[in-house]
Design an enzyme around this catalytic site. Sequence first.
Site, mmCIF file in Angstrom:
data_model
loop_
_atom_site.group_PDB
_atom_site.id
_atom_site.type_symbol
_atom_site.label_atom_id
_atom_site.label_comp_id
_atom_site.label_asym_id
_atom_site.label_seq_id
_atom_site.Cartn_x
_atom_site.Cartn_y
_atom_site.Cartn_z
ATOM 1 N N GLU A 136 -8.234 3.202 10.647
ATOM 2 C CA GLU A 136 -8.670 3.058 9.409
ATOM 3 C C GLU A 136 -9.410 2.058 8.479
ATOM 4 O O GLU A 136 -9.047 1.314 9.234
ATOM 5 C CB GLU A 136 -7.461 4.269 8.341
ATOM 6 C CG GLU A 136 -6.689 3.581 8.771
ATOM 7 C CD GLU A 136 -6.467 2.659 7.183
ATOM 8 O OE1 GLU A 136 -7.205 2.826 5.865
ATOM 9 O OE2 GLU A 136 -5.226 2.387 6.568
ATOM 10 N N THR B 53 0.805 -0.819 0.023
ATOM 11 C CA THR B 53 0.621 -0.147 0.185
ATOM 12 C C THR B 53 0.839 1.044 -0.338
ATOM 13 O O THR B 53 2.103 1.134 0.005
ATOM 14 C CB THR B 53 -1.061 0.236 1.521
ATOM 15 O OG1 THR B 53 -0.094 0.921 2.302
ATOM 16 C CG2 THR B 53 -1.421 -1.156 1.558
ATOM 17 N N CYS B 54 -0.064 2.038 -0.252
ATOM 18 C CA CYS B 54 0.926 3.669 0.066
ATOM 19 C C CYS B 54 1.969 3.821 1.430
ATOM 20 O O CYS B 54 2.878 4.565 1.515
ATOM 21 C CB CYS B 54 -0.164 5.101 0.090
ATOM 22 S SG CYS B 54 -1.182 5.119 0.966
ATOM 23 N N GLY C 74 -9.264 7.552 -4.709
ATOM 24 C CA GLY C 74 -10.012 8.897 -5.417
ATOM 25 C C GLY C 74 -11.210 8.765 -5.496
ATOM 26 O O GLY C 74 -11.860 9.815 -4.817
ATOM 27 N N GLN D 132 -7.253 -3.674 2.166
ATOM 28 C CA GLN D 132 -6.238 -3.901 1.141
ATOM 29 C C GLN D 132 -5.446 -5.501 1.353
ATOM 30 O O GLN D 132 -5.395 -6.231 0.724
ATOM 31 C CB GLN D 132 -5.122 -3.129 1.036
ATOM 32 C CG GLN D 132 -5.998 -1.552 1.183
ATOM 33 C CD GLN D 132 -4.474 -0.610 1.157
ATOM 34 O OE1 GLN D 132 -4.591 -0.440 2.864
ATOM 35 N NE2 GLN D 132 -4.536 0.132 0.593
ATOM 36 N N GLY E 81 -6.789 10.176 -10.464
ATOM 37 C CA GLY E 81 -7.174 8.868 -10.348
ATOM 38 C C GLY E 81 -8.393 9.368 -10.081
ATOM 39 O O GLY E 81 -9.312 9.317 -8.985
ATOM 40 N N SER F 72 -1.800 1.476 11.257
ATOM 41 C CA SER F 72 -1.806 2.616 10.293
ATOM 42 C C SER F 72 -1.667 3.962 10.661
ATOM 43 O O SER F 72 -0.858 4.298 11.861
ATOM 44 C CB SER F 72 -3.300 2.714 9.791
ATOM 45 O OG SER F 72 -3.479 1.725 9.403
#
Length: 454
Positions: free
Chosen positions: A114, A49-50, A194, A120, A189, A109
């Site tokens: 979250e 993930t980011c 997005g 994910q 995005g 996180s």
Amino acid sequence: MNIIVAGINFKTASIQIRERFTFNKNMLLRAIQTLQNRIGIQECVIVSTCNRTEIYCVVDEINTGRHSIIAFLSDWFNTDQSELENIIYVKESDRAIHHLFRVSCGLNSLVIGETQILGQIKDAFFQSLELSATNKIFNRLFKQAITLAKYVHTHTDIGRNAVSVSYAAVELGKKILHNLSDKTVVILGAGRMGELTAKHLYSNGVKKIIVVNRTIEHASELASRFDGVALGLDQLSTALKDADIVISSLEAKYNIITKQQVQGIFKQRKHPLFFIDIGVPRNIDPEIRYMEKAFLYNIDDLESIVKSNFQDRINEADKIEEMIYEEVASFKEWLDTLDVVPLITQLREKSITIHEEAIHQIEKKLPNLTEYELKIIRKFSKSIVNQLLNGPLIKMKQMVVDNSNKDELIEIITQIFSLEEERNKKLQESTVKSKRSEIKKIDFTLNSTPIHSL
């Protein structure tokens, strides 16, 4: 078997480092297959993930497993292992299990509680499941972690006043411009991030949303849900001319918005432009930060924005930690009983064989028995067998869990019930399967594409 997780996250590495070690969707399938064929790896799941890249594995032996995972990352990303060892964390056994539960529940996180990470984790697990990269251990562990996370988000206040990275981005926009209702916001995005960003913007009164995406159909689909406008990536400069805020979350290996592009836009406008880059790798040229009238924030900048919402969630997190400890204990108890499962199976199979042979002898010696009488004999004789087995089977599980020397105990049980023959048969079958698996791995290796050519 041992469980191990190795990873890099927002706590251990900056975004500049993390973005170098992300798996995009196109490479993930190949990466799982490659990792699965490393020495000592029995099961594997890759979460990318980011904010984190984590490799979860069931391994034959801890040291070998650790080496295989680090070597895999080193080869895949063409990085020296010494560099990886300075930024990577490795957790083993109970700590690895506990870590997965915490990650799934959102306790590990950037924004505590979250929910995006749960989706994910689910996606990562099911992708490995489809590729047969998981088996009974991870199938149970990940399903248990996902179930707990769902319960936590439904029955606790950890998700109250829900925040996420996309929510934090909108909060930053509000902090900068105060009232967003009359502002034009460009979302770069049309993926999950997005979508969440658009949802938060819309709920905060933003009426002018422009969605820019590579695929115009995806942009149109998202924009239509929020009374927005959809544009293709080739129309990005046009969108930027009218924008007040740009929130970017595309998956790309290069800067979508460049310094030169923004310089050209500023020749046609006077008011400032705020960029919030939540993409990993980053979508916006970091040099834009130093331009006059341009304000650029990246994903690491969001941490201070969300701190004010943390205290209530931290209080809830303490309660959830107690639930996690119970879940870890439950899983460990199940995991410990795996050693005795083959014995139980062998004992049941042996009892079934003895029972069937006894029924066969009864039919030979009493040929005039009716089908109804045979049915009654089968039923009650089977009940006797099951009742005799029930107590020992329960005790066997308990003894294996409580005993530190499991191998010795299992050998004693094997001898008491004379299960040597059944065990040898299972070992032969296991050896045949193992050889077939090795042949498949060799075939995969011979036909695989070298890492450097990906």
